[in-house]
Scaffold this motif. Structure first.
Motif, short mmCIF file in Angstrom:
data_model
loop_
_atom_site.label_atom_id
_atom_site.label_comp_id
_atom_site.label_asym_id
_atom_site.label_seq_id
_atom_site.Cartn_x
_atom_site.Cartn_y
_atom_site.Cartn_z
N LEU A 12 -65.06 49.46 13.62
CA LEU A 12 -63.70 50.00 13.56
C LEU A 12 -62.67 48.87 13.55
O LEU A 12 -61.68 48.95 12.81
CB LEU A 12 -63.44 50.94 14.75
N TRP A 13 -62.91 47.84 14.34
CA TRP A 13 -61.98 46.70 14.34
C TRP A 13 -61.95 46.04 12.97
O TRP A 13 -60.87 45.72 12.45
CB TRP A 13 -62.37 45.69 15.42
N ALA A 14 -63.10 45.86 12.35
CA ALA A 14 -63.17 45.24 11.02
C ALA A 14 -62.49 46.09 9.95
O ALA A 14 -62.01 45.56 8.95
CB ALA A 14 -64.62 44.97 10.65
N ASN A 15 -62.43 47.40 10.17
CA ASN A 15 -61.84 48.33 9.20
C ASN A 15 -60.52 48.93 9.69
O ASN A 15 -60.03 49.91 9.13
CB ASN A 15 -62.84 49.44 8.89
N ARG A 16 -59.94 48.33 10.70
CA ARG A 16 -58.73 48.83 11.34
C ARG A 16 -57.59 49.07 10.35
O ARG A 16 -56.96 50.12 10.36
CB ARG A 16 -58.30 47.84 12.42
N ASP A 17 -57.30 48.11 9.48
CA ASP A 17 -56.19 48.25 8.53
C ASP A 17 -56.41 49.43 7.58
O ASP A 17 -55.48 50.17 7.28
CB ASP A 17 -55.99 46.96 7.74
N THR A 18 -57.64 49.60 7.13
CA THR A 18 -57.97 50.73 6.25
C THR A 18 -57.78 52.05 6.98
O THR A 18 -57.22 53.00 6.43
CB THR A 18 -59.42 50.60 5.74
N ILE A 19 -58.24 52.13 8.21
CA ILE A 19 -58.12 53.36 8.99
C ILE A 19 -56.65 53.71 9.20
O ILE A 19 -56.25 54.87 9.02
CB ILE A 19 -58.85 53.23 10.34
N ILE A 20 -55.85 52.74 9.56
CA ILE A 20 -54.42 52.98 9.78
C ILE A 20 -53.75 53.46 8.49
O ILE A 20 -52.98 54.42 8.50
CB ILE A 20 -53.73 51.73 10.35
N ALA A 21 -54.05 52.80 7.39
CA ALA A 21 -53.47 53.22 6.10
C ALA A 21 -53.90 54.64 5.75
O ALA A 21 -53.07 55.45 5.30
CB ALA A 21 -53.90 52.25 5.00
N ARG A 22 -55.15 54.97 5.98
CA ARG A 22 -55.64 56.33 5.69
C ARG A 22 -55.00 57.35 6.63
O ARG A 22 -54.75 58.49 6.24
CB ARG A 22 -57.16 56.38 5.80
N TRP A 23 -54.74 56.98 7.88
CA TRP A 23 -54.05 57.87 8.82
C TRP A 23 -52.68 58.26 8.26
O TRP A 23 -52.33 59.43 8.19
CB TRP A 23 -53.91 57.17 10.18
N TYR A 24 -51.90 57.24 7.87
CA TYR A 24 -50.56 57.51 7.34
C TYR A 24 -50.63 58.31 6.05
O TYR A 24 -49.80 59.20 5.82
CB TYR A 24 -49.78 56.22 7.17
N GLN A 25 -51.60 58.03 5.22
CA GLN A 25 -51.78 58.78 3.97
C GLN A 25 -52.16 60.24 4.30
O GLN A 25 -51.60 61.17 3.72
CB GLN A 25 -52.86 58.11 3.13
N HIS A 26 -53.09 60.43 5.21
CA HIS A 26 -53.58 61.75 5.56
C HIS A 26 -52.47 62.63 6.13
O HIS A 26 -52.37 63.81 5.81
CB HIS A 26 -54.73 61.64 6.56
#
Length: 85
Positions: free
Chosen positions: A68-82
């Motif tokens: 999750l730490w390695a993919n943190r930026d992707t997760i945050i971007a997907r959160w805002y998109q979702h």
């Protein structure tokens, strides 16, 4: 049923659509996605385990937190998109 965002070690990572009032977080489960899945807050400087209701083994939790730490930026971007933010 939410669509998994990521898949790692057989675990699915997903958001529930009715939780945009909470801080950024992700649910993790193996097999069926449930509202009682393990939950992690995605914070600026850490990945915090909120609860482990899926009973994921400790060794897997450590690997998942690193993932999750390695993919943190992707997760945050997907959160805002979702959530349309």
């Amino acid at each position: 049923m939410p669509k998994p965002l990521l898949d790692f070690m057989g675990y699915a990572f997903y958001f529930w659509s009715n939780e945009n009032g909470e801080p950024i977080h992700i649910h993790v489960s193996k097999g069926k996605q449930t509202e009682n899945a393990t939950k992690f807050w995605i914070k600026r400087d850490e990945i915090e385990l909120v609860h482990n209701k899926s009973n994921i083994p400790g060794n897997d939790l450590k690997k998942i937190q690193k993932y999750l730490w390695a993919n943190r930026d992707t997760i945050i971007a997907r959160w805002y998109q979702h959530f349309g933010m």
